[in-house]
Structure formats: structure tokens, C-alpha cells
Design a protein around this motif. Structure first.
Motif, PDB file in Angstrom:
ATOM      1  N   PRO A 196       0.762 -13.459   0.191  1.00  0.00           N
ATOM      2  CA  PRO A 196       2.084 -12.837   0.274  1.00  0.00           C
ATOM      3  C   PRO A 196       2.116 -11.369  -0.152  1.00  0.00           C
ATOM      4  O   PRO A 196       2.929 -10.604   0.340  1.00  0.00           O
ATOM      5  CB  PRO A 196       2.945 -13.685  -0.673  1.00  0.00           C
ATOM      6  N   ASP A 197       1.245 -10.958  -1.078  1.00  0.00           N
ATOM      7  CA  ASP A 197       1.236  -9.572  -1.569  1.00  0.00           C
ATOM      8  C   ASP A 197       0.120  -8.740  -0.936  1.00  0.00           C
ATOM      9  O   ASP A 197      -0.301  -7.730  -1.504  1.00  0.00           O
ATOM     10  CB  ASP A 197       1.062  -9.566  -3.095  1.00  0.00           C
ATOM     11  N   ALA A 198      -0.401  -9.158   0.232  1.00  0.00           N
ATOM     12  CA  ALA A 198      -1.530  -8.472   0.873  1.00  0.00           C
ATOM     13  C   ALA A 198      -1.269  -6.972   0.966  1.00  0.00           C
ATOM     14  O   ALA A 198      -0.180  -6.534   1.328  1.00  0.00           O
ATOM     15  CB  ALA A 198      -1.791  -9.052   2.254  1.00  0.00           C
ATOM     16  N   GLY A 199      -2.288  -6.195   0.602  1.00  0.00           N
ATOM     17  CA  GLY A 199      -2.196  -4.742   0.641  1.00  0.00           C
ATOM     18  C   GLY A 199      -1.879  -4.118  -0.712  1.00  0.00           C
ATOM     19  O   GLY A 199      -2.037  -2.912  -0.885  1.00  0.00           O
ATOM     20  N   ALA A 200      -1.465  -4.921  -1.665  1.00  0.00           N
ATOM     21  CA  ALA A 200      -1.133  -4.388  -2.996  1.00  0.00           C
ATOM     22  C   ALA A 200      -2.417  -4.125  -3.789  1.00  0.00           C
ATOM     23  O   ALA A 200      -3.431  -4.791  -3.596  1.00  0.00           O
ATOM     24  CB  ALA A 200      -0.240  -5.364  -3.758  1.00  0.00           C
ATOM     25  N   MET A 201      -2.344  -3.130  -4.675  1.00  0.00           N
ATOM     26  CA  MET A 201      -3.484  -2.759  -5.511  1.00  0.00           C
ATOM     27  C   MET A 201      -2.993  -2.665  -6.950  1.00  0.00           C
ATOM     28  O   MET A 201      -1.956  -2.075  -7.214  1.00  0.00           O
ATOM     29  CB  MET A 201      -4.036  -1.406  -5.053  1.00  0.00           C
ATOM     30  N   PHE A 202      -3.735  -3.292  -7.874  1.00  0.00           N
ATOM     31  CA  PHE A 202      -3.370  -3.281  -9.281  1.00  0.00           C
ATOM     32  C   PHE A 202      -4.528  -2.711 -10.087  1.00  0.00           C
ATOM     33  O   PHE A 202      -5.653  -3.175  -9.956  1.00  0.00           O
ATOM     34  CB  PHE A 202      -3.067  -4.704  -9.777  1.00  0.00           C
TER      35      PHE A 202
ATOM     36  N   LEU B 103     -11.358   0.062 -12.917  1.00  0.00           N
ATOM     37  CA  LEU B 103     -11.344  -1.299 -12.386  1.00  0.00           C
ATOM     38  C   LEU B 103      -9.986  -1.560 -11.738  1.00  0.00           C
ATOM     39  O   LEU B 103      -8.953  -1.249 -12.325  1.00  0.00           O
ATOM     40  CB  LEU B 103     -11.583  -2.317 -13.495  1.00  0.00           C
ATOM     41  N   SER B 104     -10.025  -2.162 -10.545  1.00  0.00           N
ATOM     42  CA  SER B 104      -8.795  -2.483  -9.834  1.00  0.00           C
ATOM     43  C   SER B 104      -8.929  -3.840  -9.170  1.00  0.00           C
ATOM     44  O   SER B 104     -10.042  -4.294  -8.884  1.00  0.00           O
ATOM     45  CB  SER B 104      -8.494  -1.438  -8.759  1.00  0.00           C
ATOM     46  N   LEU B 105      -7.790  -4.468  -8.915  1.00  0.00           N
ATOM     47  CA  LEU B 105      -7.736  -5.697  -8.146  1.00  0.00           C
ATOM     48  C   LEU B 105      -6.915  -5.430  -6.896  1.00  0.00           C
ATOM     49  O   LEU B 105      -5.773  -4.977  -6.987  1.00  0.00           O
ATOM     50  CB  LEU B 105      -7.110  -6.836  -8.953  1.00  0.00           C
ATOM     51  N   ALA B 106      -7.501  -5.686  -5.734  1.00  0.00           N
ATOM     52  CA  ALA B 106      -6.820  -5.500  -4.459  1.00  0.00           C
ATOM     53  C   ALA B 106      -6.477  -6.861  -3.886  1.00  0.00           C
ATOM     54  O   ALA B 106      -7.323  -7.763  -3.863  1.00  0.00           O
ATOM     55  CB  ALA B 106      -7.717  -4.733  -3.492  1.00  0.00           C
TER      56      ALA B 106
END
Length: 193
Positions: free
Chosen positions: A105-111, A97-100
Motif C-alpha cells: 500500500p505504501d509503495a514508493g515511500a522512503m524512510f 541507512l534507509s528503508l524503501a
């Protein structure tokens, strides 16, 4: 500290030293000229801890003859259907599971979600966003095996799913999008390799 005008919701940085050791101060909004009161964080009482409530209290003000005997019987609580939502928080086996962050402001980050309950916000959250429009701890993603829920945690601006504020927990699917402050996130579910 950040203060928020209750009328126009303009946000300002306010230096805590300007309180001059007073518990509160009245200020005027530069945008709409509304006068409102702000509280000094140094005077805010901390919330009680759970251990403060572990004591047993008796009604000593009543004579023993007037005290009613307390029974341990409780009325039956109707059970909720748990067909769909398991009670325990747990990550699903064989899934990642990930959150994109797809906007903000944090566009493009993946958690990557590595625990069954992840909080989202601008400070003191598991997933910290550089978003001044989100609350410190804004929302939470709760994973109950195959069921993934999004819950607003009493945020100022609310949590939006499909453009509408959510009042209760909402189930998310793969590729579901939701908004926290000015940040749009997408849940991504993939098979673990």
C-alpha cells in the motif's frame, strides 16, 4: 477494533460498544461460519510495569530455621562470541541507512533510519505502514554499527526474508528485501555525503 477469525483469518471491523460492558462476546465468522470468542479491550489487564518487580520478597511462610541461606555466587555463563555482532546498538559512522517500500500500500515511500532500533508496523511503531496484514508492532531493524539485524516481534503473519518466515534475528545487507504483512521493504545503505 479489528478482529481476526482463528479459522480462516478473515478480518472484520468490530465496534467496541457492541460488547455492552461484557468482558467477552461470541461471534460467528461471516466467511467460514466458525463461532469464536473475542475479548473486550476495556477488560484486558495492563501488563505490569518494571517498577512493580523492584521489590524484594522473602519467604515469610517458612520458619527462619528452615530458610536456606541464599548465596550471591552464580555459575559462570559461557560468553557468546562477539566477533561479528557488537553488543551496543549504534548507527554506523559515514553511512546513511534507509528503508524503501517497493511493494504494498505504501509503495514508493522512503524512510530514513535515524536511530539504532526502528520498529515497523501498522500502529504505535516508528515506521507506520498502511497495511492491515501487518501487526501493530510487527518487526524491528536493529543497527549494531556495521551489522544490521531484522527481528520479528511476535507478529501474527510473521516476517519473511527470501520467502521464508524468520524465527530469530537475520542479518541484512545493502539491497536486502524483506516482507512485513503485504509490504515488501528494501534496506538501502549509502555513503554519507
Amino acid at each position: 477494533m479489528i478482529i481476526d477469525c482463528p479459522n480462516c483469518h478473515a478480518r472484520y471491523q468490530y465496534d467496541e460498544e457492541r460488547f455492552e460492558r461484557k468482558p467477552s462476546k461470541r461471534i460467528k465468522c461471516a466467511k467460514c461460519t466458525t463461532v469464536f470468542e473475542i475479548q473486550n479491550p476495556a477488560f484486558i489487564k495492563p501488563l505490569p510495569k518494571a517498577s512493580d518487580f523492584d521489590r524484594t520478597y522473602t519467604r515469610r511462610d517458612e520458619p527462619p530455621a528452615q530458610r536456606k541461606e541464599e548465596t550471591t555466587e552464580q555459575s559462570p555463563i559461557p560468553e557468546r562470541s562477539t566477533d561479528k555482532i557488537p553488543a551496543e546498538l549504534q548507527l554506523p559512522e559515514g553511512k546513511r541507512l534507509s528503508l524503501a517500500v517497493i511493494n504494498g500500500p505504501d509503495a514508493g515511500a522512503m524512510f530514513r533510519i535515524e536511530k539504532p532500533r526502528v520498529t515497523i508496523g501498522r500502529a504505535t511503531a516508528d515506521l507506520t505502514l498502511n497495511d492491515t496484514e501487518s501487526s501493530r508492532v510487527h518487526a524491528a531493524v536493529e543497527v549494531r554499527d556495521q551489522v544490521i539485524l531484522l527481528r520479528d516481534l511476535g507478529s501474527t503473519n510473521g516476517t519473511l526474508v527470501d520467502g521464508a518466515k524468520i524465527a530469530d534475528a537475520v542479518e541484512l545487507q545493502d539491497k536486502s528485501e524483506f516482507q512485513v504483512g503485504a509490504t515488501t521493504l528494501m534496506l538501502i545503505v549509502t555513503e554519507e555525503a
